[in-house]
Design a protein around this motif. Structure first.
Motif, PDB file in Angstrom:
ATOM      1  N   SER A   1      37.133  31.070  -7.726  1.00 56.79           N
ATOM      2  CA  SER A   1      37.935  29.848  -7.639  1.00 56.79           C
ATOM      3  C   SER A   1      39.162  29.943  -8.535  1.00 56.79           C
ATOM      4  CB  SER A   1      37.100  28.639  -8.053  1.00 56.79           C
ATOM      5  OG  SER A   1      36.043  28.462  -7.161  1.00 56.79           O
ATOM      6  N   ALA A   2      39.003  30.462  -9.741  1.00 58.47           N
ATOM      7  CA  ALA A   2      40.126  30.605 -10.667  1.00 58.47           C
ATOM      8  C   ALA A   2      41.147  31.599 -10.145  1.00 58.47           C
ATOM      9  CB  ALA A   2      39.624  31.050 -12.031  1.00 58.47           C
ATOM     10  N   SER A   3      40.705  32.617  -9.426  1.00 58.56           N
ATOM     11  CA  SER A   3      41.642  33.617  -8.925  1.00 58.56           C
ATOM     12  C   SER A   3      42.542  33.049  -7.846  1.00 58.56           C
ATOM     13  CB  SER A   3      40.891  34.846  -8.408  1.00 58.56           C
ATOM     14  OG  SER A   3      40.188  34.521  -7.227  1.00 58.56           O
ATOM     15  N   SER A   4      42.139  31.946  -7.207  1.00 57.82           N
ATOM     16  CA  SER A   4      42.996  31.359  -6.185  1.00 57.82           C
ATOM     17  C   SER A   4      44.273  30.794  -6.795  1.00 57.82           C
ATOM     18  CB  SER A   4      42.253  30.268  -5.418  1.00 57.82           C
ATOM     19  OG  SER A   4      41.991  29.175  -6.256  1.00 57.82           O
ATOM     20  N   PHE A   5      44.264  30.479  -8.091  1.00 58.58           N
ATOM     21  CA  PHE A   5      45.471  29.988  -8.750  1.00 58.58           C
ATOM     22  C   PHE A   5      46.362  31.113  -9.250  1.00 58.58           C
ATOM     23  CE2 PHE A   5      42.288  26.591  -9.506  1.00 58.58           C
ATOM     24  CZ  PHE A   5      42.865  25.653  -8.690  1.00 58.58           C
ATOM     25  N   ALA A   6      45.894  32.348  -9.193  1.00 55.87           N
ATOM     26  CA  ALA A   6      46.649  33.477  -9.723  1.00 55.87           C
ATOM     27  C   ALA A   6      47.891  33.779  -8.899  1.00 55.87           C
ATOM     28  CB  ALA A   6      45.756  34.711  -9.803  1.00 55.87           C
ATOM     29  N   LYS A   7      48.002  33.200  -7.712  1.00 56.24           N
ATOM     30  CA  LYS A   7      49.167  33.475  -6.874  1.00 56.24           C
ATOM     31  C   LYS A   7      50.437  32.867  -7.439  1.00 56.24           C
ATOM     32  CE  LYS A   7      48.148  29.651  -3.833  1.00 56.24           C
ATOM     33  NZ  LYS A   7      46.941  29.327  -3.191  1.00 56.24           N
ATOM     34  N   TRP A   8      50.285  31.886  -8.333  1.00 54.44           N
ATOM     35  CA  TRP A   8      51.452  31.247  -8.913  1.00 54.44           C
ATOM     36  C   TRP A   8      51.841  31.931 -10.204  1.00 54.44           C
ATOM     37  CZ3 TRP A   8      47.966  26.612  -7.955  1.00 54.44           C
ATOM     38  CH2 TRP A   8      48.003  26.270  -6.611  1.00 54.44           C
ATOM     39  N   HIS A   9      53.013  31.642 -10.688  1.00 52.40           N
ATOM     40  CA  HIS A   9      53.536  32.268 -11.901  1.00 52.40           C
ATOM     41  C   HIS A   9      52.898  31.738 -13.171  1.00 52.40           C
ATOM     42  CE1 HIS A   9      57.342  33.285  -9.485  1.00 52.40           C
ATOM     43  NE2 HIS A   9      56.699  34.403  -9.712  1.00 52.40           N
ATOM     44  N   GLY A  10      52.047  30.780 -13.104  1.00 58.31           N
ATOM     45  CA  GLY A  10      51.421  30.265 -14.312  1.00 58.31           C
ATOM     46  C   GLY A  10      51.263  28.765 -14.314  1.00 58.31           C
ATOM     47  N   CYS A  11      51.688  28.106 -13.297  1.00 61.37           N
ATOM     48  CA  CYS A  11      51.581  26.659 -13.206  1.00 61.37           C
ATOM     49  C   CYS A  11      50.144  26.265 -12.877  1.00 61.37           C
ATOM     50  CB  CYS A  11      52.506  26.171 -12.099  1.00 61.37           C
ATOM     51  SG  CYS A  11      52.566  24.402 -11.905  1.00 61.37           S
ATOM     52  N   GLN A  12      49.681  25.204 -13.504  1.00 66.39           N
ATOM     53  CA  GLN A  12      48.389  24.639 -13.135  1.00 66.39           C
ATOM     54  C   GLN A  12      48.570  23.857 -11.828  1.00 66.39           C
ATOM     55  OE1 GLN A  12      45.526  25.203 -14.806  1.00 66.39           O
ATOM     56  NE2 GLN A  12      46.728  26.556 -16.083  1.00 66.39           N
ATOM     57  N   GLU A  13      47.575  23.885 -10.983  1.00 71.01           N
ATOM     58  CA  GLU A  13      47.691  23.259  -9.668  1.00 71.01           C
ATOM     59  C   GLU A  13      48.112  21.793  -9.741  1.00 71.01           C
ATOM     60  OE1 GLU A  13      45.292  23.024  -5.472  1.00 71.01           O
ATOM     61  OE2 GLU A  13      44.126  23.146  -7.306  1.00 71.01           O
ATOM     62  N   GLN A  14      47.590  21.047 -10.689  1.00 70.72           N
ATOM     63  CA  GLN A  14      47.914  19.623 -10.782  1.00 70.72           C
ATOM     64  C   GLN A  14      49.361  19.386 -11.206  1.00 70.72           C
ATOM     65  OE1 GLN A  14      45.644  21.178 -12.675  1.00 70.72           O
ATOM     66  NE2 GLN A  14      45.866  20.625 -14.820  1.00 70.72           N
ATOM     67  N   ASN A  15      50.032  20.384 -11.761  1.00 74.66           N
ATOM     68  CA  ASN A  15      51.431  20.250 -12.185  1.00 74.66           C
ATOM     69  C   ASN A  15      52.409  20.908 -11.224  1.00 74.66           C
ATOM     70  OD1 ASN A  15      50.419  19.008 -14.466  1.00 74.66           O
ATOM     71  ND2 ASN A  15      50.418  20.876 -15.658  1.00 74.66           N
ATOM     72  N   LEU A  16      51.918  21.498 -10.161  1.00 72.82           N
ATOM     73  CA  LEU A  16      52.758  22.232  -9.223  1.00 72.82           C
ATOM     74  C   LEU A  16      53.525  21.279  -8.314  1.00 72.82           C
ATOM     75  CD1 LEU A  16      53.478  25.095  -8.173  1.00 72.82           C
ATOM     76  CD2 LEU A  16      51.632  24.814  -6.519  1.00 72.82           C
ATOM     77  N   ILE A  17      54.837  21.393  -8.322  1.00 67.52           N
ATOM     78  CA  ILE A  17      55.695  20.574  -7.474  1.00 67.52           C
ATOM     79  C   ILE A  17      56.109  21.361  -6.235  1.00 67.52           C
ATOM     80  CG2 ILE A  17      57.919  19.390  -7.324  1.00 67.52           C
ATOM     81  CD1 ILE A  17      57.671  18.946 -10.370  1.00 67.52           C
ATOM     82  N   PHE A  18      56.456  22.628  -6.433  1.00 66.67           N
ATOM     83  CA  PHE A  18      56.939  23.441  -5.319  1.00 66.67           C
ATOM     84  C   PHE A  18      56.522  24.883  -5.521  1.00 66.67           C
ATOM     85  CE2 PHE A  18      59.795  25.927  -2.796  1.00 66.67           C
ATOM     86  CZ  PHE A  18      60.021  25.156  -1.674  1.00 66.67           C
ATOM     87  N   PHE A  19      56.082  25.529  -4.449  1.00 70.24           N
ATOM     88  CA  PHE A  19      55.795  26.958  -4.464  1.00 70.24           C
ATOM     89  C   PHE A  19      56.044  27.516  -3.082  1.00 70.24           C
ATOM     90  CE2 PHE A  19      53.350  30.706  -3.614  1.00 70.24           C
ATOM     91  CZ  PHE A  19      53.571  31.474  -4.735  1.00 70.24           C
ATOM     92  N   ALA A  20      56.762  28.638  -3.011  1.00 71.75           N
ATOM     93  CA  ALA A  20      56.965  29.329  -1.736  1.00 71.75           C
ATOM     94  C   ALA A  20      57.280  30.790  -1.990  1.00 71.75           C
ATOM     95  CB  ALA A  20      58.107  28.695  -0.949  1.00 71.75           C
ATOM     96  N   TYR A  21      56.803  31.625  -1.081  1.00 72.81           N
ATOM     97  CA  TYR A  21      57.174  33.037  -1.074  1.00 72.81           C
ATOM     98  C   TYR A  21      58.463  33.213  -0.289  1.00 72.81           C
ATOM     99  CZ  TYR A  21      52.412  34.332  -2.477  1.00 72.81           C
ATOM    100  OH  TYR A  21      51.234  34.475  -3.143  1.00 72.81           O
ATOM    101  N   ASN A  22      59.177  34.307  -0.570  1.00 67.16           N
ATOM    102  CA  ASN A  22      60.244  34.688   0.336  1.00 67.16           C
ATOM    103  C   ASN A  22      59.579  35.211   1.614  1.00 67.16           C
ATOM    104  OD1 ASN A  22      59.324  37.216  -0.516  1.00 67.16           O
ATOM    105  ND2 ASN A  22      61.329  37.989  -1.066  1.00 67.16           N
ATOM    106  N   ILE A  23      60.343  35.499   2.640  1.00 68.28           N
ATOM    107  CA  ILE A  23      59.783  35.897   3.928  1.00 68.28           C
ATOM    108  C   ILE A  23      58.947  37.178   3.823  1.00 68.28           C
ATOM    109  CG2 ILE A  23      60.373  36.669   6.270  1.00 68.28           C
ATOM    110  CD1 ILE A  23      60.610  33.624   5.822  1.00 68.28           C
TER     111      ILE A  23
END
Length: 138
Positions: free
Chosen positions: A17-39
């Motif tokens: 479950s914790a590894s699912s948050f590893a895709k972000w640069h370090g933001c906690q899910e509850q504080n995430l406003i925007f996330f996107a990959y390039n194409i």
């Protein structure tokens, strides 16, 4: 033995479950406003709310090329009909926009809007895409 097995299973579930948050640069899910990959999914853009304001990152996951810590005055809602944001950093604006069709892009430009320095199409169809701009900027 059964107790030990249950503890081991719960530990594995927590790790996955914790590894699912590893895709972000370090933001906690509850504080995430925007996330996107390039194409090509080689880089990502992220905006998080922090105690001091906002944190913007761009670059490969785990090795962002740009990290900006900004207060609330430097981050505004903008960028298209479906929502986005603009981050002012000196004479540069990093803006993310999403149109009403769900297309999104990162646009880097001069703060006087005289010149677009870069435009990067974002993968808004990816399951990791997050846009909670409306919840944070009113």
């Amino acid at each position: 033995m059964k107790k030990l097995t249950n503890v081991a299973i719960l530990t594995l579930v927590a790790l996955f479950s914790a590894s699912s948050f590893a895709k972000w640069h370090g933001c906690q899910e509850q504080n995430l406003i925007f996330f996107a990959y390039n194409i090509k999914h080689t880089k990502a853009v992220e905006l998080c709310q922090t105690e001091e304001g906002y944190r913007y990152t761009f670059g490969p996951i785990g090795k962002p090329e740009i990290i900006l810590e900004k207060d609330s005055n430097d981050v505004t809602r903008g960028g298209g009909m479906a929502g986005g944001f603009d981050i002012k950093n000196g004479d540069i604006i990093y803006g993310v926009m999403e149109d009403k069709f769900g297309n999104s892009a990162l646009i880097v430009q001069k703060s006087d809007y005289s010149k677009v320095l870069a435009e990067i199409e974002l993968d808004s169809g990816d399951k990791a895409y997050v846009n909670k701009t409306y919840e944070y900027f009113h």
